[in-house]
Design a protein around this motif. Structure first.
Motif, PDB file in Angstrom:
ATOM      1  N   LEU A  51       0.827  -1.210   0.000  1.00 47.54           N
ATOM      2  CA  LEU A  51       0.000   0.000   0.000  1.00 47.54           C
ATOM      3  C   LEU A  51       0.865   1.267   0.000  1.00 47.54           C
ATOM      4  O   LEU A  51       0.499   2.266  -0.621  1.00 47.54           O
ATOM      5  N   CYS A  52       2.012   1.211   0.663  1.00 51.29           N
ATOM      6  CA  CYS A  52       2.922   2.361   0.678  1.00 51.29           C
ATOM      7  C   CYS A  52       3.497   2.630  -0.708  1.00 51.29           C
ATOM      8  O   CYS A  52       3.729   3.781  -1.081  1.00 51.29           O
ATOM      9  N   GLU A  53       3.742   1.580  -1.458  1.00 48.73           N
ATOM     10  CA  GLU A  53       4.236   1.751  -2.818  1.00 48.73           C
ATOM     11  C   GLU A  53       3.130   2.263  -3.738  1.00 48.73           C
ATOM     12  O   GLU A  53       3.390   2.976  -4.700  1.00 48.73           O
ATOM     13  N   LEU A  54       1.923   1.885  -3.429  1.00 49.43           N
ATOM     14  CA  LEU A  54       0.783   2.213  -4.280  1.00 49.43           C
ATOM     15  C   LEU A  54       0.290   3.637  -4.074  1.00 49.43           C
ATOM     16  O   LEU A  54      -0.087   4.310  -5.034  1.00 49.43           O
ATOM     17  N   TYR A  55       0.272   4.103  -2.839  1.00 53.84           N
ATOM     18  CA  TYR A  55      -0.308   5.402  -2.517  1.00 53.84           C
ATOM     19  C   TYR A  55       0.670   6.293  -1.753  1.00 53.84           C
ATOM     20  O   TYR A  55       1.381   5.815  -0.881  1.00 53.84           O
ATOM     21  N   PRO A  56       0.651   7.613  -2.027  1.00 53.47           N
ATOM     22  CA  PRO A  56       1.375   8.524  -1.140  1.00 53.47           C
ATOM     23  C   PRO A  56       0.633   8.597   0.196  1.00 53.47           C
ATOM     24  O   PRO A  56      -0.551   8.234   0.264  1.00 53.47           O
ATOM     25  N   PRO A  57       1.282   9.048   1.276  1.00 51.20           N
ATOM     26  CA  PRO A  57       0.672   8.991   2.613  1.00 51.20           C
ATOM     27  C   PRO A  57      -0.733   9.588   2.728  1.00 51.20           C
ATOM     28  O   PRO A  57      -1.617   8.970   3.312  1.00 51.20           O
ATOM     29  N   ASN A  58      -0.965  10.762   2.169  1.00 50.98           N
ATOM     30  CA  ASN A  58      -2.290  11.371   2.315  1.00 50.98           C
ATOM     31  C   ASN A  58      -3.374  10.548   1.607  1.00 50.98           C
ATOM     32  O   ASN A  58      -4.470  10.371   2.133  1.00 50.98           O
ATOM     33  N   GLN A 100       6.286   4.054 -15.101  1.00 46.23           N
ATOM     34  CA  GLN A 100       5.300   3.174 -15.729  1.00 46.23           C
ATOM     35  C   GLN A 100       4.875   2.063 -14.769  1.00 46.23           C
ATOM     36  O   GLN A 100       3.706   1.698 -14.717  1.00 46.23           O
ATOM     37  N   LEU A 101       5.836   1.529 -14.006  1.00 41.15           N
ATOM     38  CA  LEU A 101       5.519   0.483 -13.024  1.00 41.15           C
ATOM     39  C   LEU A 101       4.567   1.013 -11.955  1.00 41.15           C
ATOM     40  O   LEU A 101       3.600   0.347 -11.593  1.00 41.15           O
ATOM     41  N   LYS A 102       4.842   2.214 -11.449  1.00 41.98           N
ATOM     42  CA  LYS A 102       3.978   2.801 -10.416  1.00 41.98           C
ATOM     43  C   LYS A 102       2.562   3.015 -10.951  1.00 41.98           C
ATOM     44  O   LYS A 102       1.588   2.738 -10.268  1.00 41.98           O
ATOM     45  N   LYS A 103       2.478   3.496 -12.193  1.00 41.28           N
ATOM     46  CA  LYS A 103       1.159   3.725 -12.797  1.00 41.28           C
ATOM     47  C   LYS A 103       0.428   2.396 -12.986  1.00 41.28           C
ATOM     48  O   LYS A 103      -0.759   2.277 -12.673  1.00 41.28           O
ATOM     49  N   LEU A 104       1.139   1.396 -13.456  1.00 41.29           N
ATOM     50  CA  LEU A 104       0.543   0.075 -13.642  1.00 41.29           C
ATOM     51  C   LEU A 104       0.103  -0.520 -12.309  1.00 41.29           C
ATOM     52  O   LEU A 104      -0.976  -1.096 -12.190  1.00 41.29           O
ATOM     53  N   GLN A 105       0.908  -0.340 -11.293  1.00 36.11           N
ATOM     54  CA  GLN A 105       0.583  -0.857  -9.961  1.00 36.11           C
ATOM     55  C   GLN A 105      -0.638  -0.139  -9.390  1.00 36.11           C
ATOM     56  O   GLN A 105      -1.467  -0.748  -8.714  1.00 36.11           O
TER      57      GLN A 105
END
Length: 126
Positions: A51-58, A100-105
């Protein structure tokens, strides 16, 4: 026996308090009490890292307030090795950038739950 040990509760509470704001933690515990049965090292930690990789803290806090079951959903983040293998495969073999990986994730998180060997034939077909 279906009871939870006080030691288990303490482990989960300690971990959650180290990761979450008090209001988010309280909301998750009230709406999803089964989280107290989850293993910290094998379920909560990998899921939290995912979840930390997927979303910024807020946005992560907002997502958890909207969907408190995210931390107890089966299959998300539980197989850290598969998640890492998928990242390696997508970045090295398919030459996807970190962005691209972050967007795909973010848009297709379930892809990272699939073992790499199951997507190889599909990619080869394409």
């Amino acid at each position: 026996e279906n009871s939870i040990s006080s030691k288990q509760i303490e482990k989960v509470m300690s971990y959650l308090s180290s990761c979450l704001e008090p209001n988010v933690m309280r909301h998750i515990l009230q709406s999803t009490p089964r989280i107290l049965r989850r293993s910290v090292p094998t379920q909560l930690e990998p899921t939290w890292k995912f979840l930390c990789e997927l979303y910024p803290p807020n946005l992560r806090n907002e997502a958890l307030l909207r969907k408190p079951e995210l931390l107890v959903t089966r299959g998300i983040g539980y197989q850290a090795d598969e998640l890492n293998l998928m990242h390696v495969y997508l970045s090295q073999e398919l030459k996807l950038s970190r962005q691209q990986l972050k967007k795909l994730q973010a848009t297709h998180p379930t892809l990272f739950q699939v073992p790499v060997h199951k997507i190889l034939p599909i990619v080869e077909y394409l």
